[in-house]
Design a protein around this motif. Structure first.
Motif, short mmCIF file in Angstrom:
data_model
loop_
_atom_site.label_atom_id
_atom_site.label_comp_id
_atom_site.label_asym_id
_atom_site.label_seq_id
_atom_site.Cartn_x
_atom_site.Cartn_y
_atom_site.Cartn_z
N VAL A 134 6.31 70.22 -3.72
CA VAL A 134 5.61 69.31 -4.60
C VAL A 134 5.80 67.92 -4.04
O VAL A 134 6.94 67.44 -3.94
N ASN A 135 4.71 67.28 -3.64
CA ASN A 135 4.80 65.95 -3.04
C ASN A 135 5.75 65.93 -1.84
O ASN A 135 6.49 64.98 -1.63
N GLY A 136 5.77 67.02 -1.11
CA GLY A 136 6.64 67.09 0.05
C GLY A 136 8.08 67.48 -0.25
O GLY A 136 8.90 67.57 0.64
N VAL A 137 8.40 67.68 -1.54
CA VAL A 137 9.78 68.05 -1.91
C VAL A 137 9.86 69.56 -2.08
O VAL A 137 9.05 70.16 -2.79
N ASP A 138 10.83 70.17 -1.43
CA ASP A 138 11.05 71.60 -1.56
C ASP A 138 11.66 71.89 -2.93
O ASP A 138 12.77 71.46 -3.22
N MET A 139 10.91 72.61 -3.77
CA MET A 139 11.37 72.84 -5.14
C MET A 139 12.59 73.74 -5.23
O MET A 139 13.23 73.85 -6.27
N GLN A 140 12.87 74.46 -4.15
CA GLN A 140 14.07 75.29 -4.18
C GLN A 140 15.31 74.49 -3.82
O GLN A 140 16.38 74.69 -4.37
N LYS A 141 15.12 73.58 -2.86
CA LYS A 141 16.28 72.83 -2.37
C LYS A 141 16.63 71.69 -3.30
O LYS A 141 17.79 71.42 -3.56
N ASP A 142 15.63 71.00 -3.79
CA ASP A 142 15.90 69.81 -4.59
C ASP A 142 14.99 69.77 -5.82
O ASP A 142 14.13 68.91 -5.95
N PRO A 143 15.18 70.74 -6.72
CA PRO A 143 14.27 70.83 -7.86
C PRO A 143 14.24 69.56 -8.70
O PRO A 143 13.18 69.15 -9.18
N ASN A 144 15.39 68.89 -8.85
CA ASN A 144 15.41 67.71 -9.72
C ASN A 144 14.56 66.58 -9.15
O ASN A 144 13.94 65.83 -9.89
N MET B 226 -0.37 67.52 -2.08
CA MET B 226 0.30 67.31 -3.38
C MET B 226 1.18 68.51 -3.73
O MET B 226 2.38 68.43 -3.75
N ILE B 227 0.51 69.66 -3.93
CA ILE B 227 1.26 70.89 -4.18
C ILE B 227 0.91 71.88 -3.08
O ILE B 227 -0.28 72.15 -2.84
N GLU B 228 1.93 72.38 -2.41
CA GLU B 228 1.70 73.38 -1.37
C GLU B 228 2.48 74.64 -1.69
O GLU B 228 3.70 74.59 -1.84
N VAL B 229 1.78 75.73 -1.81
CA VAL B 229 2.43 77.00 -2.11
C VAL B 229 2.15 77.92 -0.93
O VAL B 229 1.00 78.08 -0.51
N LYS B 230 3.24 78.46 -0.36
CA LYS B 230 3.04 79.33 0.81
C LYS B 230 3.67 80.70 0.58
O LYS B 230 4.87 80.80 0.33
N ASN B 231 2.84 81.73 0.67
CA ASN B 231 3.32 83.12 0.62
C ASN B 231 4.31 83.38 -0.49
O ASN B 231 5.33 84.02 -0.28
N LEU B 232 4.01 82.89 -1.66
CA LEU B 232 4.95 82.99 -2.77
C LEU B 232 5.01 84.43 -3.27
O LEU B 232 4.00 85.05 -3.57
N VAL B 233 6.26 84.97 -3.34
CA VAL B 233 6.46 86.33 -3.82
C VAL B 233 7.57 86.31 -4.86
O VAL B 233 8.59 85.63 -4.68
N MET C 226 7.80 79.15 -11.07
CA MET C 226 8.31 78.86 -9.73
C MET C 226 7.86 77.48 -9.26
O MET C 226 8.62 76.76 -8.63
N LEU C 227 6.62 77.11 -9.61
CA LEU C 227 6.14 75.77 -9.26
C LEU C 227 6.99 74.70 -9.91
O LEU C 227 7.24 73.65 -9.34
N LEU C 228 7.46 74.98 -11.12
CA LEU C 228 8.24 74.00 -11.88
C LEU C 228 9.71 74.00 -11.48
O LEU C 228 10.48 73.20 -11.99
N GLY C 229 10.08 74.94 -10.61
CA GLY C 229 11.49 75.00 -10.22
C GLY C 229 12.36 75.64 -11.28
O GLY C 229 13.57 75.50 -11.27
N LEU C 230 11.74 76.36 -12.23
CA LEU C 230 12.52 77.02 -13.28
C LEU C 230 12.96 78.40 -12.84
O LEU C 230 13.84 79.01 -13.43
N MET C 231 12.32 78.93 -11.79
CA MET C 231 12.59 80.29 -11.36
C MET C 231 12.61 80.30 -9.84
O MET C 231 11.82 79.60 -9.21
N LYS C 232 13.54 81.05 -9.27
CA LYS C 232 13.63 81.09 -7.82
C LYS C 232 12.71 82.18 -7.29
O LYS C 232 12.78 83.32 -7.75
#
Lengths: 325, 368
Positions: free
Chosen positions: A60-70, A1-8, A46-52
């Protein structure tokens, strides 16, 4: 569902989030805990795509929040910390505007609004302005507002802060219902440890930008090695005498403002009986006795509390981070 | 989904809030221009029917035309007498404010001239008389010779103000229209961005899957709407108070166009400022320090000619100047000539587009 990897995430020299890796499964209620300035809000933004993020990834659900936040946002329902309902719109309008922003089809939206108002127990107030609502009503409206587009994931930032116990219980019941009936994954932050204990399947504790503990509430209690807690309260003057009795039993007591507290490893009930007899023998009057399993409060203090206290100097950086909410 | 439908949704939201607050919203749109028009609209325009006496020695079609012109604005009330002595005695008694003597040969001589005697003890009336006479003289390519009455207290003021032939209040109202349009944009557009940020609404919108620019556009449209509402409220008050539009209904439409442009560009300015500001106080301060000098430099309240000389050239670089001039000309002189219309519009459109791009760039980078 939600995957967070090495978030800095770094703000200049300051590292707010320092390599968080986390996976949240479908249907889970996950609690994110941490003291103020620990990096909770930054992680969430960052999870919400409000911050890079500076580095690392969020899916989120397989969608990269940086590439396609909407696209990611379409699957997220969010309840922010500040209760955001529009006071100058009616309950119905509040839901309708958000439904339209989430592009819910018009014919579906009308039915949905009725259903959600029912769920929030606000049907009678559909045409009332949200500004006239009590704190609990607003929070319930906001919670169902986040569901208007049938998200797979519901995100709650301190959902019950500022609510009285009755309203808090109502919000909890609402969240459980949503989780159970609609199989919505819930990610919540909270400052009420009791809330995390009661609501969450799993808990992650963040401090200094790092995930320092992860597991079910029971697992966390076990990990910290805390045992059953015995507390004896009495008059202030008598506390020293009671502590003496504790020590004779081979315990390591701590004197708090109006009670003596100790952790007991073996046979807590037997120990308690003996302890009461010993104290009574000294003719000290006991006001109350209690015994409880360690709570998340105890765990949290053990994990983060000591460090926070040790590092008074680091407080300078903390308000800054809070300001970035 | 398209940016258009999101913009419409967000604009609908602004309208719903506007509807909820209809009373304070309308009050705000009305009170501001009302105060301005009451306080400023009467400047130089208090006296009506100022009595003047005309001695016409010429009695030709030309001189009759001149007299008709003096009467046309309604500011003067004319009495005709047959000889100058009679007129001068009226002036000496104080029963007339000015005496205009039209000598024979006024209409056929190449350098026609008139003699004017003004009692300036009532300065307001005197200035109305002199400006109306002066304007008529200018129109007839004639020359005004200041007369001289024995004794002190008689001079001639020969500095007709802008548009004195018509109604001075229209001059002021035209400027106030543009001024309230800008303040409508400042309140409607910018303040709502700040209050939305304070309440957390901005964040709530940013976590929905919409294009940020639709949020910006809805704010700009809302600001523009407030501008047009305020300006038309001001116009209605102005018309009730005695202003007039030379070109009638067609003028109303042309005014709407220029108010729309001014409101749009100022909404872009307002939102550009608000995006980067956290507190309402800072915003109010910056907005005031920007709009007040801009409206003075545009000649919204007082003619640009009364500004210090070194400031006057700045007004050419002020987009508001073109809006003020356009609206003022429409009210006082009639529909704009095609060329002027295109130039004024083009300047405002280019300015709006620059501000829009700037606003969009800032908005794109905004987090909450």
């Amino acid at each position: 569902m939600i995957e967070v990897k090495n978030l800095v995430k770094k703000f200049g020299d300051f590292t707010a989030v320092n390599g968080i890796t986390l996976e949240i499964k479908k249907g889970e209620i996950f609690g994110l805990l941490g003291p103020n300035g620990a990096g909770k809000s930054t992680t969430i933004n960052m999870l919400l795509g409000l911050m890079k993020p500076t580095s690392g990834s969020v899916y989120v659900n397989g969608v990269d929040m940086q590439k396609d936040p909407n696209k990611g946002k379409e699957n997220l329902g969010v309840v922010t910390q500040e209760t955001v309902v529009e006071p100058e719109l009616t309950a119905e309008q509040n839901l309708s505007i958000f439904g339209r922003l989430y592009h819910v089809p018009k014919d579906e939206l009308e039915k949905k609004i009725g259903f959600l108002l029912d769920l929030a127990d606000l049907k009678a107030f559909a045409k009332s302005y949200a500004g006239t609502f009590s704190g609990g009503m607003k929070r319930r409206l906001e919670t169902v507002k986040a569901l208007v587009h049938d998200p797979d994931i519901l995100f709650l930032d301190e959902p019950t802060t500022g609510l009285d116990i009755q309203n808090r219980t109502k919000v909890w019941a609402l969240l459980r219902q949503i989780n159970k009936e609609r199989n919505v994954t819930i990610l919540m932050t909270t400052q009420y440890l009791e809330e995390a204990d009661q609501m969450c399947n799993r808990i992650g504790i963040i401090d200094h930008g790092k995930l320092i503990a992860l597991g079910t509430p029971a697992e966390l209690r076990q990990k910290t090695g805390l045992n059953t807690i015995i507390e004896v309260s009495a008059d202030r003057d008598d506390l020293a005498k009671i502590a003496q009795a504790f020590k004779k039993m081979g315990l390591d007591p701590e004197i708090a403002s109006n009670k003596v507290v100790a952790s007991v490893k073996n046979d807590p009930v037997g120990t308690m009986e003996k302890l009461i007899k010993a104290v009574n023998a000294t003719k000290v009057k006991i006001q109350s006795v209690s015994m409880h399993e360690p709570t998340i409060d105890d765990v949290f203090l053990k994990l983060t509390g000591s460090e926070v206290r040790d590092e008074t100097g680091s407080y300078a950086g903390r308000p800054m981070v809070m300001g970035r909410r | 989904m398209s940016i258009t439908s999101d913009t419409i949704t967000l604009f609908t939201r602004e309208l719903l809030i506007y509807k909820k607050n209809i009373v304070p919203s309308v009050a705000r749109a009305v009170i501001f221009p009302l105060i301005f028009i009451l306080l400023l609209g009467s400047i130089g325009n208090i006296p009506k029917n100022v009595p003047i006496t005309v001695v016409n020695y010429d009695n030709s079609a030309g001189s009759m035309g001149f007299i008709n012109m003096l009467e046309s604005g309604g500011s003067l009330s004319l009495t005709s007498v047959t000889n100058q002595q009679q007129a001068m005695s009226l002036l000496a008694q104080g029963s007339t404010t000015a005496v205009v003597v039209i000598p024979g040969g006024f209409s056929d001589s190449t350098s026609s001239q008139i003699f004017v005697y003004i009692d300036d003890s009532a300065s307001a009336s005197a200035s109305v008389a002199s400006s109306v006479i002066g304007a008529a003289v200018a129109k007839f390519n004639s020359r005004m010779i200041p007369g001289n009455l024995q004794g002190a207290g008689v001079t001639v003021i020969t500095n007709p103000t802008y548009g004195a032939t018509s109604n001075n209040i229209s001059f002021t109202v035209a400027g106030i229209l543009v001024l309230v349009a800008t303040s409508g944009a400042i309140f409607g557009g910018g303040f709502t961005v700040l209050s939305d940020r304070e309440l957390g609404n901005l964040k709530a919108f940013l976590i929905t899957p919409i294009n940020k620019l639709s949020l910006m556009m809805s704010k700009i449209f809302y600001g523009t709407m407030q501008s047009v509402f305020s300006a038309y409220a001001a116009l209605a008050i102005g018309l009730l108070y005695g202003a007039s539009i030379y070109s009638g209904v067609a003028g109303l439409i042309e005014i709407a166009w220029f108010i729309l442009l001014a409101g749009f560009s100022f909404s872009c300015i307002a939102i550009t400022m608000a995006v980067r500001m956290k507190s309402t106080q800072t915003y109010a301060l910056v907005a005031q320090t920007l709009t007040l000098p801009m409206s003075f430099l545009a000649g919204a309240l007082i003619p640009v000619s009364s500004l210090p000389a070194f400031l006057r050239p700045l007004s050419a670089f002020n987009p508001l100047t073109y809006a003020v001039n356009a609206v003022r000309d429409i009210m006082l002189k009639g529909l704009l000539p095609f060329g002027t219309f295109m130039i004024d519009s083009a300047i405002l459109i280019v300015f709006s587009l620059i501000m829009l791009v700037m606003c969009a760039l800032l908005f794109k980078g905004m987090n909450e």
